[in-house]
Design an enzyme around this catalytic site. Structure first.
Site, PDB file in Angstrom:
ATOM      1  N   GLU A 207      -4.491   5.166   1.825  1.00 23.94           N
ATOM      2  CA  GLU A 207      -3.688   5.084   0.596  1.00 23.94           C
ATOM      3  C   GLU A 207      -3.412   6.443  -0.050  1.00 23.94           C
ATOM      4  OE1 GLU A 207      -5.571   3.522  -3.143  1.00 23.94           O
ATOM      5  OE2 GLU A 207      -7.027   2.681  -1.761  1.00 23.94           O
ATOM      6  N   SER A 258      -5.180  -0.641 -10.430  1.00 16.17           N
ATOM      7  CA  SER A 258      -6.250  -1.511 -10.954  1.00 16.17           C
ATOM      8  C   SER A 258      -7.362  -0.614 -11.462  1.00 16.17           C
ATOM      9  CB  SER A 258      -6.801  -2.409  -9.850  1.00 16.17           C
ATOM     10  OG  SER A 258      -5.786  -2.988  -9.101  1.00 16.17           O
ATOM     11  N   SER A 261      -7.513   6.632  -9.454  1.00 11.37           N
ATOM     12  CA  SER A 261      -7.892   7.717  -8.541  1.00 11.37           C
ATOM     13  C   SER A 261      -7.269   9.014  -9.034  1.00 11.37           C
ATOM     14  CB  SER A 261      -7.350   7.465  -7.126  1.00 11.37           C
ATOM     15  OG  SER A 261      -8.075   6.456  -6.488  1.00 11.37           O
ATOM     16  N   ARG A 273      -9.111  13.768  -3.006  1.00 11.04           N
ATOM     17  CA  ARG A 273      -9.442  12.884  -4.136  1.00 11.04           C
ATOM     18  C   ARG A 273     -10.619  13.533  -4.843  1.00 11.04           C
ATOM     19  NH1 ARG A 273     -12.565   8.390  -5.745  1.00 11.04           N
ATOM     20  NH2 ARG A 273     -11.374   6.704  -6.703  1.00 11.04           N
TER      21      ARG A 273
HETATM   22  N1  LIG Z   1       3.555  -7.664 -13.117  1.00 10.06           N
HETATM   23  C1  LIG Z   1       2.324  -7.140 -13.152  1.00 10.06           C
HETATM   24  N2  LIG Z   1       1.259  -7.908 -12.782  1.00 10.06           N
HETATM   25  C2  LIG Z   1       0.019  -7.403 -12.800  1.00 10.06           C
HETATM   26  N3  LIG Z   1      -0.274  -6.134 -13.184  1.00 10.06           N
HETATM   27  C3  LIG Z   1       0.734  -5.330 -13.547  1.00 10.06           C
HETATM   28  C4  LIG Z   1       2.080  -5.796 -13.548  1.00 10.06           C
HETATM   29  N4  LIG Z   1       2.871  -4.781 -13.930  1.00 10.06           N
HETATM   30  C5  LIG Z   1       2.090  -3.728 -14.185  1.00 10.06           C
HETATM   31  N5  LIG Z   1       0.788  -4.041 -13.963  1.00 10.06           N
HETATM   32  C6  LIG Z   1      -0.320  -3.108 -14.148  1.00 10.06           C
HETATM   33  O1  LIG Z   1      -0.414  -2.352 -12.976  1.00 10.06           O
HETATM   34  C7  LIG Z   1      -1.751  -2.349 -12.478  1.00 10.06           C
HETATM   35  C8  LIG Z   1      -1.722  -2.267 -10.976  1.00 10.06           C
HETATM   36  O2  LIG Z   1      -1.092  -1.066 -10.607  1.00 10.06           O
HETATM   37  P1  LIG Z   1      -0.792  -0.675  -9.097  1.00 10.06           P
HETATM   38  O3  LIG Z   1       0.090  -1.679  -8.491  1.00 10.06           O
HETATM   39  O4  LIG Z   1      -0.312   0.735  -9.131  1.00 10.06           O
HETATM   40  O5  LIG Z   1      -2.249  -0.716  -8.513  1.00 10.06           O
HETATM   41  P2  LIG Z   1      -2.921  -1.505  -7.295  1.00 10.06           P
HETATM   42  O6  LIG Z   1      -2.430  -0.876  -6.042  1.00 10.06           O
HETATM   43  O7  LIG Z   1      -2.731  -2.963  -7.440  1.00 10.06           O
HETATM   44  O8  LIG Z   1      -4.461  -1.143  -7.558  1.00 10.06           O
HETATM   45  P3  LIG Z   1      -5.456  -0.250  -6.696  1.00 10.06           P
HETATM   46  O9  LIG Z   1      -4.674   0.975  -6.243  1.00 10.06           O
HETATM   47  O10 LIG Z   1      -6.527   0.123  -7.659  1.00 10.06           O
HETATM   48  O11 LIG Z   1      -5.884  -1.098  -5.566  1.00 10.06           O
HETATM   49  C9  LIG Z   1      -2.365  -3.625 -13.028  1.00 10.06           C
HETATM   50  O12 LIG Z   1      -3.769  -3.530 -13.116  1.00 10.06           O
HETATM   51  C10 LIG Z   1      -1.691  -3.739 -14.381  1.00 10.06           C
HETATM   52  O13 LIG Z   1      -2.344  -2.969 -15.350  1.00 10.06           O
HETATM   53  C1  LIG Z   2     -10.743   1.607  -5.094  1.00 13.62           C
HETATM   54  C2  LIG Z   2      -9.374   2.225  -5.295  1.00 13.62           C
HETATM   55  C3  LIG Z   2      -9.306   3.548  -4.540  1.00 13.62           C
HETATM   56  C4  LIG Z   2      -8.354   1.242  -4.675  1.00 13.62           C
HETATM   57  O1  LIG Z   2      -7.050   1.752  -4.788  1.00 13.62           O
HETATM   58  C5  LIG Z   2      -9.025   2.408  -6.788  1.00 13.62           C
HETATM   59  O2  LIG Z   2      -9.040   1.190  -7.441  1.00 13.62           O
HETATM   60  C6  LIG Z   2      -9.982   3.383  -7.493  1.00 13.62           C
HETATM   61  O3  LIG Z   2      -9.860   4.567  -7.315  1.00 13.62           O
HETATM   62  N1  LIG Z   2     -10.917   2.878  -8.325  1.00 13.62           N
HETATM   63  C7  LIG Z   2     -11.877   3.702  -9.037  1.00 13.62           C
HETATM   64  C8  LIG Z   2     -13.141   3.857  -8.232  1.00 13.62           C
HETATM   65  C9  LIG Z   2     -14.009   4.994  -8.774  1.00 13.62           C
HETATM   66  O4  LIG Z   2     -14.800   4.741  -9.669  1.00 13.62           O
HETATM   67  O5  LIG Z   2     -13.843   6.148  -8.326  1.00 13.62           O
END
Ligand SMILES: Nc1ncnc2c1ncn2[C@@H]1O[C@H](COP(=O)(O)OP(=O)(O)OP(=O)(O)O)[C@@H](O)[C@H]1O
Ligand SMILES: CC(C)(CO)[C@@H](O)C(=O)NCCC(=O)O
Length: 445
Positions: A207, A258, A261, A273
């Site tokens: 990622e 969510s 990073s 990172r």
């Molecule tokens: N339609 C939506 N539904 C849910 N969350 C949304 C929406 N639009 C914006 N968000 C926000 O975007 C965040 C997710 O962002 P993003 O898609 O960039 O991360 P992700 O790839 O799902 O998470 P990670 O990289 O941590 O695995 C959610 O936690 C929320 O705060």
């Molecule tokens: C676990 C990932 C890398 C998934 O995208 C992201 O949600 C993240 O960076 N979370 C924070 C984890 C930490 O405490 O460093």
């Protein structure tokens, strides 16, 4: 209002009604082996021992995350359609590249099915209950591996991923023999299920690699991708100012998904990172659901926009009666997030919108504080914020902009990107294309 950290240092929904997907179109059932392999395909053994057509790549052209130069070599051309998928903890981001031309090596039924899928994807802006195409982000006439085409941006909740796989299987999407490029944690979590259900191999990319690749590509191919806010807290004077980060290395990237990073990007190929925090976008949404009854991100943001966090947070002035002058802490700085909620009377009077705003301010402050410390530690003055937490979230972007400027005494700049959460999905598609160039992971002619 100044509210940042308190010291100056540091039902896929998607495709769940896909009836229109196939309406009036005869989708070939390619889960069954074709009588003879088509040109451009080899037979690969499935785990069940039967044979299904798989792509055979016939050329290695200039590829890379700049979209590939338009060289005289024949471009790398895996069967259409081309997708990049970022399966995150909250959202799946799907990027679909629609080439302008159809190449002769695509067998007729592939072309037909591609057209059907194309029509379905591009003639709708929503899919089922929860799939959305962000039409405003669409990019026309962009190059990928020597081909020009349009990039489409689609998202749906990760909780609908199994439905998506099931429907992809039953409705013909999976019958195409193209490789699915995937990144994000879900590329690992769902790999087995996708293989078992649809017999598709995922081409997985890391990622962070995908993210950096995607930033580079979109920055290069979208003229006003990156910008900063001028006068972020003054509604009458606030404006977005384009600022290309193309040659602005080094910079910090803060990906607010969510979780969060933090990367230090020193060049196109040198990055790492450096930090992370679990207090991110899902924290905002999770706490809002818990405290306010909001059910969606859009609802939570709309509530926050109407609220006043000062009814919930304890400010420096609530403790000092004004500024804490000795350490340049203005009175309206948050001293203790949710600090007023110890008081039963205030707790009773706190409105859902105030609580939503306080959650937003708390999460944003924490992200800003961490970003600032990472920038100081790396001696870098530009911080690029992205991720879907910033989608429709000007409140956080302006708060970050102001705070970054204020606490660094004008030295640090917060930069934002138009394609917010789609960089990983774009990058993994490009990574796959450039592997073809390097001759890795592809089947030779
Ligand atoms: N339609 C939506 N539904 C849910 N969350 C949304 C929406 N639009 C914006 N968000 C926000 O975007 C965040 C997710 O962002 P993003 O898609 O960039 O991360 P992700 O790839 O799902 O998470 P990670 O990289 O941590 O695995 C959610 O936690 C929320 O705060
Ligand atoms: C676990 C990932 C890398 C998934 O995208 C992201 O949600 C993240 O960076 N979370 C924070 C984890 C930490 O405490 O460093």
């Amino acid at each position: 209002m100044l509210s940042w950290f308190s010291h100056p240092y540091p039902s896929l929904g998607v495709f769940d009604d896909m009836q229109d997907f196939e309406e009036g179109v005869d989708v070939p059932d390619r889960s069954k082996p074709a009588s003879a392999p088509k040109p451009g395909h080899v037979l690969a053994a499935s785990p069940a021992g039967d044979h299904v057509p798989r792509p055979r790549y016939t050329s290695r052209s200039a590829a890379g995350s700049d979209g590939g130069s338009l060289s005289s070599e024949a471009p790398f051309h895996p069967p259409m359609p081309w997708f990049g998928m970022d399966i995150g903890g909250s959202l799946v981001k799907l990027v679909y590249f629609e080439p302008e031309e159809v190449l002769p090596q695509d067998a007729e039924q592939d072309v037909e099915l591609s057209r059907t899928i194309h029509k379905y994807l591009t003639s709708n802006k929503t899919y089922g209950d929860t799939g959305i195409r962000d039409a405003h982000l669409e990019m026309r006439r962009v190059p990928i591996n020597g081909h020009f085409g349009t990039l489409h941006f689609i998202r749906f909740p990760s909780s609908a991923m199994e439905k998506f796989i099931f429907l992809a299987k039953t409705k013909g999407l999976s019958a195409l023999s193209s490789t699915i490029c995937a990144t994000g944690g879900g590329a690992f979590a769902y790999e087995k299920l996708i293989k078992q259900s649809v017999n598709l191999d995922l081409h997985k990319s890391d990622e962070i690699d995908s993210l950096v690749s995607g930033i580079h590509y979109l920055e290069l191919n979208h003229p006003e991708e990156s910008y900063f806010f001028e006068n972020p807290l003054d509604d009458s004077k606030c404006r977005k100012v384009p600022l290309s980060i193309r040659d602005l290395y080094p910079y910090i990237v803060v990906n607010v998904g969510s979780g969060v990073s933090v990367l230090l990007v020193e060049s196109r190929t040198k990055y790492q990172r450096v930090w992370g925090t679990s207090i991110g976008g899902a924290t905002f949404l999770g706490l809002c659901c818990l405290l306010t009854g909001a059910k969606t991100f859009d609802e939570a943001i709309a509530l926050a926009a109407k609220g006043d966090h000062r009814h919930v947070d304890k400010l420096v002035r609530d403790i000092y009666g004004g500024d804490y002058g000795r350490f340049q802490l203005p009175g309206d700085t948050v001293a203790a997030s949710f600090g007023h909620m110890l008081d039963p009377e205030r707790r009773k009077n706190a409105k859902p919108e105030d609580l939503a705003r306080a959650v937003l301010v708390t999460v944003t402050n924490n992200i800003g504080s961490m970003a600032m410390m990472c920038a100081m530690n790396a001696k870098v003055d530009k911080v690029v914020f992205l991720g879907n937490f910033l989608r429709i979230n000007d409140l956080s972007m302006k708060q970050l902009s102001h705070a970054m400027d204020f606490w660094s005494k004008g030295k640090f700049k917060a930069v934002f990107l138009e394609h917010e959460g789609y960089f990983g999905a774009v990058g993994c598609l490009l990574e796959y294309m450039s592997l073809a160039k390097a001759g890795t992971g592809v089947v030779d002619a």
